[in-house]
Scaffold this motif. Structure first.
Motif, short mmCIF file in Angstrom:
data_model
loop_
_atom_site.label_atom_id
_atom_site.label_comp_id
_atom_site.label_asym_id
_atom_site.label_seq_id
_atom_site.Cartn_x
_atom_site.Cartn_y
_atom_site.Cartn_z
N PHE A 162 16.88 21.27 31.44
CA PHE A 162 15.80 20.77 30.21
C PHE A 162 14.39 21.47 30.00
N SER A 163 14.05 21.86 31.32
CA SER A 163 12.64 22.66 31.19
C SER A 163 12.78 24.04 31.09
N LEU A 216 16.30 25.20 28.40
CA LEU A 216 16.07 24.69 27.02
C LEU A 216 14.81 24.60 26.69
N GLY A 217 13.65 24.38 27.40
CA GLY A 217 12.49 24.32 27.17
C GLY A 217 11.92 23.16 26.27
N TRP A 218 12.76 21.96 26.34
CA TRP A 218 12.61 20.83 25.80
C TRP A 218 11.35 19.79 26.40
N PHE A 219 11.49 19.82 27.65
CA PHE A 219 10.33 19.02 28.11
C PHE A 219 9.45 19.85 29.31
N ASP A 273 5.81 12.98 26.51
CA ASP A 273 7.24 13.80 26.90
C ASP A 273 7.50 14.54 27.94
#
Length: 314
Positions: free
Chosen positions: A155-156, A159-162, A180
């Motif tokens: 996720f980091s 995907l770079g979401w958080f 976030d």
């Protein structure tokens, strides 16, 4: 009820005293003693003697223990030479962050685990139940550091979401201002609890579904949703509410690893850094606070069970 609470409080005090004795003995079993551990291997014999005299380590162990016990009762856990700060002030700074992290993860756990366990029980031995059970076993068995690393990778990094790191500013305000950055630590800490709580909830609902009062309610024409909401759920939640009190030590154990992975400046990271730097006053303070929280959690679990379930004899 009052007599029961008083007895449990006395037992809690006894448990905390035993923990302090064990920690005190272990501290004095260190090679070279606390002076060598704090001053380092290059300290001379004169420096060690001066340190022992200044901190009372040259006195008999019984006197040392009761002197330190009196300090711990007043909130004085010593001074961290490594950080040049009193242990009490460090705990005051870091404890609120760990408490907020634990509470947020506990809220997420209840929100997800309770409906999940109910749905599994109602649809037992179906595809969803098998899949959810398998995932629960995986998350329950997986180490916290492994889950945290996977969360960061997916996720980091991918995907770079958080953000991969928790908020670093002092105070609890940044936790909500940069929320976030708190998502991954909260979810990582909650996944283990969700796996356990959902299994307990599923078993509790299944135990209550087969009871006579449920069959009676169905025979009177109550709808399945009403039977579940007004009859089964009320009794099935009793073990979960009890588990909330027992989850305090487990949350701290998970927070120690989670905070280290996400560099979250709470008590867990403080303990981790103190262990690496051989900062034993800090470790001692964190262990005592954790023991106290564990005893309080067990006391709350016992009292809440007695209040919620009249069948429990005090």
């Amino acid at each position: 009820m009052i007599g029961y609470i008083v007895r449990r409080l006395l037992q809690a005090v006894l448990v905390v005293l035993v923990v302090t004795i064990i920690v005190f003995i272990l501290l004095h079993q260190l090679p070279g003693g606390a002076a060598r551990a704090i001053l380092g291997p290059r300290a001379t014999a004169a420096q060690i003697a001066d340190f022992n005299a200044a901190n009372g380590y040259d006195q008999p162990l019984v006197i040392q223990y009761f002197r330190q016990l009196g300090q711990w009762v007043t909130g004085d856990f010593g001074f961290s030479i490594k950080l040049n700060q009193s242990v009490g002030s460090l705990l005051v700074q870091r404890m609120p962050k760990t408490i907020i992290l634990g509470l947020l993860s506990l809220v997420l756990t209840v929100i997800v685990a309770v409906p999940l366990g109910i749905y599994q029980a109602v649809h037992r031995n179906k595809s969803f139940d098998y899949v959810a059970t398998g995932l629960s076993f995986i998350f329950y068995a997986a180490p916290t550091f492994f889950i945290g690393i996977i969360m960061i990778e997916i996720f980091s990094q991918n995907l770079g979401w958080f953000p991969p790191e928790a908020p670093q500013s002092d105070g609890i305000g940044p936790i909500f201002q940069e929320f976030d950055a708190m998502i991954l630590p909260i979810v990582t800490l909650a996944l283990l609890s969700i796996a356990g709580f959902s299994r307990y909830m599923r078993s509790s609902v299944l135990d209550n579904i087969d009871q006579d009062y449920v069959r009676t309610a169905r025979a009177k024409g109550a709808s399945p949703s009403r039977v579940l909401a007004h009859h089964v759920l009320r009794n099935a939640l009793i073990p979960i509410i009890t588990l909330l009190g027992l989850s305090l030590p487990a949350l701290f154990a998970g927070a120690l690893i989670t905070e280290s992975i996400f560099n979250f400046p709470g008590m867990g990271l403080l303990f981790w850094q103190a262990a690496q730097a051989s900062d034993y006053p800090v470790e001692l303070g964190v262990v005592i606070i954790t023991a106290f929280a564990t005893v309080v959690g067990n006391l709350l679990a016992d009292v809440s069970l007695a209040v919620l379930d009249p069948r429990v004899k005090l």
